[in-house]
Every structure is written in structure tokens, then in C-alpha cells.
Design a protein around this motif. Structure first.
Motif, mmCIF file in Angstrom:
data_model
loop_
_atom_site.group_PDB
_atom_site.id
_atom_site.type_symbol
_atom_site.label_atom_id
_atom_site.label_comp_id
_atom_site.label_asym_id
_atom_site.label_seq_id
_atom_site.Cartn_x
_atom_site.Cartn_y
_atom_site.Cartn_z
ATOM 1 N N MET A 1 0.796 -1.293 -0.009
ATOM 2 C CA MET A 1 0.106 -0.041 -0.026
ATOM 3 C C MET A 1 0.780 1.182 0.116
ATOM 4 N N THR A 2 0.511 2.299 -0.502
ATOM 5 C CA THR A 2 1.066 3.678 -0.798
ATOM 6 C C THR A 2 0.824 4.314 0.639
ATOM 7 N N GLN A 3 1.818 5.296 0.790
ATOM 8 C CA GLN A 3 1.705 6.314 1.963
ATOM 9 C C GLN A 3 0.445 7.136 1.773
ATOM 10 N N LYS A 4 0.161 7.621 0.599
ATOM 11 C CA LYS A 4 -1.172 8.167 0.512
ATOM 12 C C LYS A 4 -2.597 7.373 0.980
ATOM 13 N N LYS A 5 -2.534 6.101 0.739
ATOM 14 C CA LYS A 5 -3.524 5.305 1.094
ATOM 15 C C LYS A 5 -3.713 4.940 2.458
ATOM 16 N N TRP A 6 -2.649 4.952 3.223
ATOM 17 C CA TRP A 6 -2.391 4.979 4.756
ATOM 18 C C TRP A 6 -2.778 6.204 5.273
ATOM 19 N N LEU A 7 -2.545 7.201 4.837
ATOM 20 C CA LEU A 7 -2.839 8.685 5.418
ATOM 21 C C LEU A 7 -4.155 8.935 5.088
ATOM 22 N N LEU A 8 -4.783 8.370 3.794
ATOM 23 C CA LEU A 8 -6.502 8.460 3.592
ATOM 24 C C LEU A 8 -7.093 7.490 4.587
#
Length: 162
Positions: A1-8
Motif C-alpha cells: 500500500m502507498t503512503q497516500k492510502k495509509w494517510l487517507l
């Protein structure tokens, strides 16, 4: 998973807790309004006060910080889109209502009901505070739901830069 998805995910997680907290405040306020004994009345406000000191603060701060990070670390930016600016304004309102308002109103109601029991229902200070709490709860629910709507539909498009 990408950083953006974790942040979202983190942002949605905290935002959901914010909405759940506001709905819990609504249910506890309805219960307080229908209370038949002093202990039930006090417990409603004790629960609100506890939530205001814990999950409401954490979720509000978590949603605000993760929202700013999402804006800064993605193509959305902080001021590129009108819907993001609207969310920022609603976030400031939610910070005030959640961290300051709910805490102070619930604490005041708890103090008055602890001292006066059911007689608090006839106290002018309690009545004004109770009305302020209700307005705060309704505004918080409208604010958080509006932020969800803005996030899904992303109205108004991109700002024109000169």
C-alpha cells in the motif's frame, strides 16, 4: 500500500470517530432531556465530559492533522480547490466545537447537575448551557457530514490562479 492510502485511511478513521462522537453526544443529550432521576442526568453529562476529554479531542486533532498532510503531500494542495478551502473552514469550526465547546458545555452541565440534581432543570444557567450544547451538537454533526459530502463529491472545481 502507498503512503497516500495509509494517510487517507487514518483520515477516514479519525473523521468517522468524530461523527460517531457527535452522534453519541446527540443520543446522550436526548437521554438527559428525558431523564427521570438525578443520577441518570448526571451520568449523561459525565459520559459527554469523558468523551469530550478523550475521543473527541483525539479524533478532531487526528482528522485535522491527517487532512493537512493529505493536502500537502498529494496533488490536491491546501488552496487549489474550493471544496478543500470549505473543508478547512468547517474543520476550524469542528475544532472549536469539539475541543472547546463540547468540553466546556458538558463540564458545566455536569457541575450544575451534580450540585442540584433534577432541580438543575429549573436553573437558568443550566438551561442556557443545555441550549448551547444542543446548538453545538447540531452544528458539529452538520459540519462533519458536510465535510464527508465535500470529500466525496468535490464540488466547485479548481480555483483560478492569476
Amino acid at each position: 500500500m502507498t503512503q497516500k492510502k495509509w494517510l487517507l485511511f487514518i483520515h477516514l478513521f479519525f473523521s468517522s470517530i468524530m461523527l460517531g462522537g457527535a452522534m453519541t453526544f446527540l443520543l446522550l443529550s436526548i437521554n438527559a432531556g428525558a431523564a427521570n432521576d438525578a443520577s441518570q442526568l448526571q451520568m449523561c453529562y459525565a459520559a459527554m465530559n469523558f468523551l469530550a476529554k478523550t475521543s473527541v479531542r483525539v479524533s478532531t486533532i487526528g482528522a485535522a492533522v491527517s487532512g493537512v498532510l493529505l493536502s500537502l503531500l498529494t496533488h490536491w494542495g491546501m488552496f487549489k480547490y474550493y471544496w478543500i478551502i470549505a473543508k478547512q473552514i468547517l474543520t476550524l469550526l469542528s475544532i472549536y466545537l469539539g475541543i472547546i465547546g463540547m468540553y466546556n458545555w458538558a463540564l458545566k452541565a455536569f457541575e450544575v447537575t451534580s450540585a442540584e440534581g433534577l432541580d438543575a432543570l429549573h436553573n437558568a444557567v443550566y438551561m442556557v448551557n443545555h441550549q448551547q450544547l444542543w446548538v453545538g451538537i447540531v452544528l458539529q454533526i452538520i459540519s462533519v457530514v458536510s465535510m464527508f459530502i465535500l470529500s466525496v463529491f468535490k464540488p466547485w472545481g479548481k480555483r483560478k490562479t492569476s
